[in-house]
Scaffold this motif. Structure first.
Motif, PDB file in Angstrom:
ATOM      1  N   GLY A  13       0.788  -1.229   0.000  1.00 55.76           N
ATOM      2  CA  GLY A  13       0.000   0.000   0.000  1.00 55.76           C
ATOM      3  C   GLY A  13       0.816   1.273   0.000  1.00 55.76           C
ATOM      4  O   GLY A  13       0.332   2.326  -0.416  1.00 55.76           O
ATOM      5  N   LEU A  14       2.050   1.188   0.487  1.00 52.79           N
ATOM      6  CA  LEU A  14       2.958   2.338   0.501  1.00 52.79           C
ATOM      7  C   LEU A  14       4.204   1.962  -0.302  1.00 52.79           C
ATOM      8  O   LEU A  14       5.179   1.443   0.246  1.00 52.79           O
ATOM      9  N   PRO A  15       4.180   2.182  -1.602  1.00 54.82           N
ATOM     10  CA  PRO A  15       5.314   1.799  -2.442  1.00 54.82           C
ATOM     11  C   PRO A  15       6.632   2.362  -1.902  1.00 54.82           C
ATOM     12  O   PRO A  15       6.708   3.525  -1.508  1.00 54.82           O
ATOM     13  N   GLY A  16       7.629   1.502  -1.834  1.00 49.25           N
ATOM     14  CA  GLY A  16       8.938   1.903  -1.346  1.00 49.25           C
ATOM     15  C   GLY A  16       9.085   1.810   0.159  1.00 49.25           C
ATOM     16  O   GLY A  16      10.167   2.045   0.691  1.00 49.25           O
ATOM     17  N   ALA A  17       8.016   1.468   0.854  1.00 46.68           N
ATOM     18  CA  ALA A  17       8.066   1.369   2.313  1.00 46.68           C
ATOM     19  C   ALA A  17       8.723   0.071   2.739  1.00 46.68           C
ATOM     20  O   ALA A  17       8.683  -0.940   2.039  1.00 46.68           O
ATOM     21  N   SER A  18       9.313   0.131   3.918  1.00 45.66           N
ATOM     22  CA  SER A  18       9.858  -1.047   4.566  1.00 45.66           C
ATOM     23  C   SER A  18       9.183  -1.137   5.934  1.00 45.66           C
ATOM     24  O   SER A  18       9.218  -0.178   6.708  1.00 45.66           O
ATOM     25  N   ALA A  19       8.557  -2.265   6.220  1.00 44.47           N
ATOM     26  CA  ALA A  19       7.838  -2.426   7.479  1.00 44.47           C
ATOM     27  C   ALA A  19       8.388  -3.606   8.262  1.00 44.47           C
ATOM     28  O   ALA A  19       8.741  -4.634   7.687  1.00 44.47           O
ATOM     29  N   GLU A  30       2.718  -4.347  16.784  1.00 44.83           N
ATOM     30  CA  GLU A  30       3.589  -3.179  16.765  1.00 44.83           C
ATOM     31  C   GLU A  30       4.288  -3.158  15.418  1.00 44.83           C
ATOM     32  O   GLU A  30       4.709  -4.210  14.933  1.00 44.83           O
ATOM     33  N   ALA A  31       4.403  -1.970  14.831  1.00 44.82           N
ATOM     34  CA  ALA A  31       5.062  -1.878  13.528  1.00 44.82           C
ATOM     35  C   ALA A  31       5.958  -0.652  13.468  1.00 44.82           C
ATOM     36  O   ALA A  31       5.606   0.414  13.985  1.00 44.82           O
ATOM     37  N   THR A  32       7.098  -0.839  12.844  1.00 41.54           N
ATOM     38  CA  THR A  32       7.966   0.277  12.480  1.00 41.54           C
ATOM     39  C   THR A  32       7.935   0.333  10.964  1.00 41.54           C
ATOM     40  O   THR A  32       8.214  -0.667  10.288  1.00 41.54           O
ATOM     41  N   VAL A  33       7.550   1.490  10.444  1.00 43.95           N
ATOM     42  CA  VAL A  33       7.417   1.653   9.001  1.00 43.95           C
ATOM     43  C   VAL A  33       8.328   2.802   8.562  1.00 43.95           C
ATOM     44  O   VAL A  33       8.233   3.910   9.106  1.00 43.95           O
ATOM     45  N   VAL A  34       9.192   2.523   7.608  1.00 46.23           N
ATOM     46  CA  VAL A  34      10.095   3.523   7.054  1.00 46.23           C
ATOM     47  C   VAL A  34       9.668   3.778   5.617  1.00 46.23           C
ATOM     48  O   VAL A  34       9.568   2.839   4.818  1.00 46.23           O
ATOM     49  N   CYS A  35       9.381   5.055   5.314  1.00 52.46           N
ATOM     50  CA  CYS A  35       8.885   5.380   3.975  1.00 52.46           C
ATOM     51  C   CYS A  35       9.223   6.828   3.627  1.00 52.46           C
ATOM     52  O   CYS A  35       8.977   7.737   4.428  1.00 52.46           O
ATOM     53  N   MET A  58      -8.479  -2.808  10.303  1.00 53.13           N
ATOM     54  CA  MET A  58      -8.277  -2.052  11.538  1.00 53.13           C
ATOM     55  C   MET A  58      -9.593  -2.030  12.317  1.00 53.13           C
ATOM     56  O   MET A  58     -10.640  -1.713  11.772  1.00 53.13           O
ATOM     57  N   GLY A  59      -9.501  -2.366  13.590  1.00 51.38           N
ATOM     58  CA  GLY A  59     -10.694  -2.415  14.420  1.00 51.38           C
ATOM     59  C   GLY A  59     -11.433  -3.732  14.314  1.00 51.38           C
ATOM     60  O   GLY A  59     -12.369  -3.990  15.060  1.00 51.38           O
ATOM     61  N   GLY A  60     -11.011  -4.573  13.395  1.00 57.98           N
ATOM     62  CA  GLY A  60     -11.619  -5.891  13.219  1.00 57.98           C
ATOM     63  C   GLY A  60     -10.563  -6.948  13.477  1.00 57.98           C
ATOM     64  O   GLY A  60     -10.264  -7.284  14.615  1.00 57.98           O
ATOM     65  N   GLU A  61      -9.964  -7.442  12.395  1.00 58.02           N
ATOM     66  CA  GLU A  61      -8.912  -8.456  12.519  1.00 58.02           C
ATOM     67  C   GLU A  61      -7.707  -7.922  13.294  1.00 58.02           C
ATOM     68  O   GLU A  61      -7.010  -8.684  13.959  1.00 58.02           O
ATOM     69  N   ILE A  62      -7.455  -6.634  13.152  1.00 56.02           N
ATOM     70  CA  ILE A  62      -6.353  -5.996  13.872  1.00 56.02           C
ATOM     71  C   ILE A  62      -6.987  -5.093  14.929  1.00 56.02           C
ATOM     72  O   ILE A  62      -7.544  -4.041  14.613  1.00 56.02           O
ATOM     73  N   HIS A  63      -6.941  -5.529  16.171  1.00 63.86           N
ATOM     74  CA  HIS A  63      -7.562  -4.760  17.243  1.00 63.86           C
ATOM     75  C   HIS A  63      -6.746  -3.519  17.585  1.00 63.86           C
ATOM     76  O   HIS A  63      -7.294  -2.455  17.825  1.00 63.86           O
ATOM     77  N   ALA A  64      -5.414  -3.660  17.607  1.00 66.75           N
ATOM     78  CA  ALA A  64      -4.545  -2.540  17.952  1.00 66.75           C
ATOM     79  C   ALA A  64      -3.243  -2.640  17.172  1.00 66.75           C
ATOM     80  O   ALA A  64      -2.698  -3.727  16.985  1.00 66.75           O
ATOM     81  N   LEU A  65      -2.767  -1.479  16.734  1.00 72.90           N
ATOM     82  CA  LEU A  65      -1.503  -1.405  16.007  1.00 72.90           C
ATOM     83  C   LEU A  65      -0.728  -0.197  16.511  1.00 72.90           C
ATOM     84  O   LEU A  65      -1.113   0.946  16.250  1.00 72.90           O
ATOM     85  N   ALA A  66       0.331  -0.445  17.260  1.00 75.57           N
ATOM     86  CA  ALA A  66       1.218   0.626  17.712  1.00 75.57           C
ATOM     87  C   ALA A  66       2.198   0.909  16.589  1.00 75.57           C
ATOM     88  O   ALA A  66       2.843  -0.011  16.075  1.00 75.57           O
ATOM     89  N   LEU A  67       2.297   2.175  16.201  1.00 72.18           N
ATOM     90  CA  LEU A  67       3.117   2.535  15.048  1.00 72.18           C
ATOM     91  C   LEU A  67       4.291   3.428  15.411  1.00 72.18           C
ATOM     92  O   LEU A  67       4.168   4.337  16.235  1.00 72.18           O
ATOM     93  N   ARG A  68       5.390   3.174  14.738  1.00 67.53           N
ATOM     94  CA  ARG A  68       6.534   4.082  14.706  1.00 67.53           C
ATOM     95  C   ARG A  68       6.771   4.327  13.231  1.00 67.53           C
ATOM     96  O   ARG A  68       7.060   3.388  12.476  1.00 67.53           O
TER      97      ARG A  68
END
Length: 79
Positions: A13-19, A30-35, A58-68
């Motif tokens: 979904g975010l071309p060039g991103a690294s997660a 928890e996710a660290t996303v560099v883009c 989000m809010g369904g299959e993924i209840h919570a996602l902590a992002l950096r």
């Protein structure tokens, strides 16, 4: 849901991103996303960009996602 699927969704979904996604209970992650597309954006806008890649999960299959969220330059400074 597993971390690998979330990573693939974000990177597609975010071309060039690294997660890097972690989580072991199937609903809290928890996710660290560099883009490059995060450059010049406030943290809330960056998070919305990531959430958009996950859609209705989000809010369904993924209840919570902590992002950096970082640009490549920010990520290089933290290493």
């Amino acid at each position: 849901m597993n971390p690998q699927i979330i990573q693939e969704l974000i990177e597609t979904g975010l071309p060039g991103a690294s997660a890097r996604v972690q989580g072991d209970d199937g609903v809290h992650f928890e996710a660290t996303v560099v883009c490059e597309a995060f450059a010049g954006k406030l943290p809330l806008a960056r998070h919305r960009m990531v959430y958009a890649t996950l859609g209705d999960r989000m809010g369904g299959e993924i209840h919570a996602l902590a992002l950096r969220t970082l640009t490549p330059e920010e990520a290089n400074r933290t290493v």
